[in-house]
Write an enzyme that holds these catalytic residues in place. Structure first.
Site, PDB file in Angstrom:
ATOM      1  N   LYS A 107       0.813  -1.220   0.000  1.00 13.98           N
ATOM      2  CA  LYS A 107       0.000   0.000   0.000  1.00 13.98           C
ATOM      3  C   LYS A 107       0.840   1.260   0.000  1.00 13.98           C
ATOM      4  O   LYS A 107       0.411   2.309  -0.484  1.00 13.98           O
ATOM      5  CB  LYS A 107      -0.955  -0.008   1.195  1.00 13.98           C
ATOM      6  CG  LYS A 107      -2.053  -1.038   1.040  1.00 13.98           C
ATOM      7  CD  LYS A 107      -3.107  -0.870   2.118  1.00 13.98           C
ATOM      8  CE  LYS A 107      -4.189  -1.919   1.984  1.00 13.98           C
ATOM      9  NZ  LYS A 107      -5.086  -1.959   3.124  1.00 13.98           N
ATOM     10  N   LYS A 188     -12.148  -9.968  -7.949  1.00 16.62           N
ATOM     11  CA  LYS A 188     -13.312 -10.190  -7.096  1.00 16.62           C
ATOM     12  C   LYS A 188     -14.105  -8.906  -6.922  1.00 16.62           C
ATOM     13  O   LYS A 188     -13.542  -7.805  -7.037  1.00 16.62           O
ATOM     14  CB  LYS A 188     -12.899 -10.817  -5.756  1.00 16.62           C
ATOM     15  CG  LYS A 188     -12.268  -9.926  -4.752  1.00 16.62           C
ATOM     16  CD  LYS A 188     -12.097 -10.707  -3.442  1.00 16.62           C
ATOM     17  CE  LYS A 188     -11.884  -9.734  -2.297  1.00 16.62           C
ATOM     18  NZ  LYS A 188     -11.780 -10.338  -0.990  1.00 16.62           N
ATOM     19  N   LYS A 191     -15.850  -3.627  -2.408  1.00 22.62           N
ATOM     20  CA  LYS A 191     -16.542  -2.382  -2.083  1.00 22.62           C
ATOM     21  C   LYS A 191     -15.681  -1.160  -2.342  1.00 22.62           C
ATOM     22  O   LYS A 191     -16.178  -0.051  -2.348  1.00 22.62           O
ATOM     23  CB  LYS A 191     -17.068  -2.400  -0.642  1.00 22.62           C
ATOM     24  CG  LYS A 191     -16.055  -2.666   0.441  1.00 22.62           C
ATOM     25  CD  LYS A 191     -16.767  -2.634   1.784  1.00 22.62           C
ATOM     26  CE  LYS A 191     -16.187  -3.565   2.812  1.00 22.62           C
ATOM     27  NZ  LYS A 191     -14.764  -3.410   3.110  1.00 22.62           N
TER      28      LYS A 191
HETATM   29  P1  AMP Z   1     -13.721  -6.635   2.958  1.00 24.25           P
HETATM   30  O1  AMP Z   1     -14.728  -6.105   1.979  1.00 24.25           O
HETATM   31  O2  AMP Z   1     -12.401  -6.922   2.326  1.00 24.25           O
HETATM   32  O3  AMP Z   1     -13.677  -5.787   4.216  1.00 24.25           O
HETATM   33  O4  AMP Z   1     -14.234  -8.073   3.398  1.00 24.25           O
HETATM   34  C1  AMP Z   1     -15.211  -8.342   4.373  1.00 24.25           C
HETATM   35  C2  AMP Z   1     -15.604  -9.800   4.247  1.00 24.25           C
HETATM   36  O5  AMP Z   1     -16.304 -10.013   3.021  1.00 24.25           O
HETATM   37  C3  AMP Z   1     -14.417 -10.757   4.231  1.00 24.25           C
HETATM   38  O6  AMP Z   1     -14.760 -11.913   4.977  1.00 24.25           O
HETATM   39  C4  AMP Z   1     -14.241 -11.108   2.769  1.00 24.25           C
HETATM   40  O7  AMP Z   1     -13.694 -12.382   2.556  1.00 24.25           O
HETATM   41  C5  AMP Z   1     -15.677 -11.061   2.259  1.00 24.25           C
HETATM   42  N1  AMP Z   1     -15.710 -10.683   0.835  1.00 24.25           N
HETATM   43  C6  AMP Z   1     -15.346  -9.472   0.319  1.00 24.25           C
HETATM   44  N2  AMP Z   1     -15.517  -9.457  -1.027  1.00 24.25           N
HETATM   45  C7  AMP Z   1     -15.994 -10.698  -1.376  1.00 24.25           C
HETATM   46  C8  AMP Z   1     -16.357 -11.304  -2.622  1.00 24.25           C
HETATM   47  N3  AMP Z   1     -16.283 -10.639  -3.770  1.00 24.25           N
HETATM   48  N4  AMP Z   1     -16.800 -12.587  -2.607  1.00 24.25           N
HETATM   49  C9  AMP Z   1     -16.899 -13.266  -1.432  1.00 24.25           C
HETATM   50  N5  AMP Z   1     -16.562 -12.763  -0.232  1.00 24.25           N
HETATM   51  C10 AMP Z   1     -16.114 -11.486  -0.182  1.00 24.25           C
END
Ligand code: AMP
Length: 320
Positions: A107, A188, A191
């Site tokens: 980062k 993937k 957000k």
């Molecule tokens: P984050 O958005 O990185 O803060 O992730 C929060 C949770 O959502 C984590 O457990 C990630 O593994 C899950 N997650 C985030 N994006 C995906 C995605 N595209 N598909 C499945 N799980 C996701």
């Protein structure tokens, strides 16, 4: 006890729900904790008002999804305790150990004005884990090194000053579906993606959800098959449909004659899956008093659970 986190770095999207939040709600372990890590979202350029509203939105979504309210907590509500424990742990961690973190290197690479907090946030994450006495931390590959740091610092503190901390371990999260970006299925759904065209947000209006799914990138073939490696866009649609209808993507291959029909089925399934969640979340967001109550109760429980560890650690390291 398990500690899982979600960072309010953007609006919650379909992958968060199908991959994580829905599983958390189903697990519902009474001793577990789900942490909205808003302090972690301050390590790079951020907008304070937006961050506050994203954290509130996440809280409403987690509660609307059915995660028991007593297990949810917003990180900044523990800012005093976590700030103090982070300091203690920074006095237990070497500069080299922090600078070695891959996330920091990635980062910070090529950036000017890198915030000091980007270097130290893994220690804050260690404080999140150790304050609550979490034994297991479900994390993806990118966060494993930080949980290793938590193990190292917990052991070092315990053996140098006295036994205070549970030594946590990283565990593989029980994941639901892995959802890919609809515009670029090689990555993937996330957000924090700048281009929102391929990301279905949980609070998107149904019409917008349908439009995004109709425009999903597929391929030039016209035969529907489940081949994630070679046809990721199509496989993603089948995965999403399978996750929403609780079925196997391979069993859905023959159910739709054309890509258009498949996309309509996916859109219907996603809209129906998100409808109750969206309605409950909206109702909660319109009831700030209720959200404040939930938030305060979560903070009080988390403080109560961690306070004795902080006080013991401070005393043992030479304070108070
Ligand atoms: P984050 O958005 O990185 O803060 O992730 C929060 C949770 O959502 C984590 O457990 C990630 O593994 C899950 N997650 C985030 N994006 C995906 C995605 N595209 N598909 C499945 N799980 C996701």
């Amino acid at each position: 006890m398990k500690l899982s986190g979600i960072t309010p770095s953007g609006h919650v999207q379909l992958g968060n729900y199908l991959g994580a939040i829905r599983t958390w709600a189903a697990e519902g372990g009474s001793g577990d904790m789900y942490f909205i890590s808003d302090l972690h979202a301050m390590t790079t350029t951020h907008n304070p008002a937006k961050l506050r509203s994203l954290a509130t939105e996440q809280l409403a979504i987690l509660i609307a999804a059915g995660i028991p309210e007593e297990t949810v907590c917003v990180q900044s509500d523990l800012a005093k305790e976590l700030g103090a424990l982070t300091w203690i742990l920074e006095c237990t961690c070497s500069y080299g150990e922090a600078a070695r973190m891959i996330q920091f290197k990635e980062k910070a690479d090529g950036q000017t004005g890198v915030r000091l907090s980007l270097l130290t946030y893994p220690v804050l994450m260690v404080a999140d884990i150790l304050l609550q006495g979490a034994a297991e931390v479900p994390v993806g590959e990118d966060q494993r090194q930080h949980v290793e740091l938590a193990r190292t610092l917990a052991r070092r503190f315990n053996s140098t000053y006295g036994d205070v901390f549970t030594v946590p371990k990283a565990v593989t999260p029980v994941t639901g579906a892995r959802v890919r970006d609809l515009s670029d299925p090689t990555r993937k759904m996330s957000k924090s993606t700048r281009d929102a065209a391929g990301v279905v947000f949980l609070l998107d209006e149904p019409d917008l959800v349908r439009r995004k799914i109709r425009r999903a990138v597929t391929d030039g073939d016209s035969v529907i098959a489940y081949e994630p490696e070679t046809r990721p866009g199509l496989a993603n649609l089948l995965d999403i449909l399978a996750a929403c209808t609780d079925s196997d993507p391979r069993d859905l291959v023959d159910a739709h004659a054309t890509y258009g029909a498949l996309k309509e089925a996916v859109a219907d399934a996603v809209v129906e899956t998100l409808r109750p969640l969206r309605e409950k979340t909206t109702a909660l967001l319109e009831d700030p008093a209720e959200l404040t109550r939930v938030r305060k109760a979560g903070a009080a429980r988390a403080t109560e659970r961690g306070e004795h560890r902080l006080q013991s650690a401070l005393r043992l390291i030479g304070g108070c």
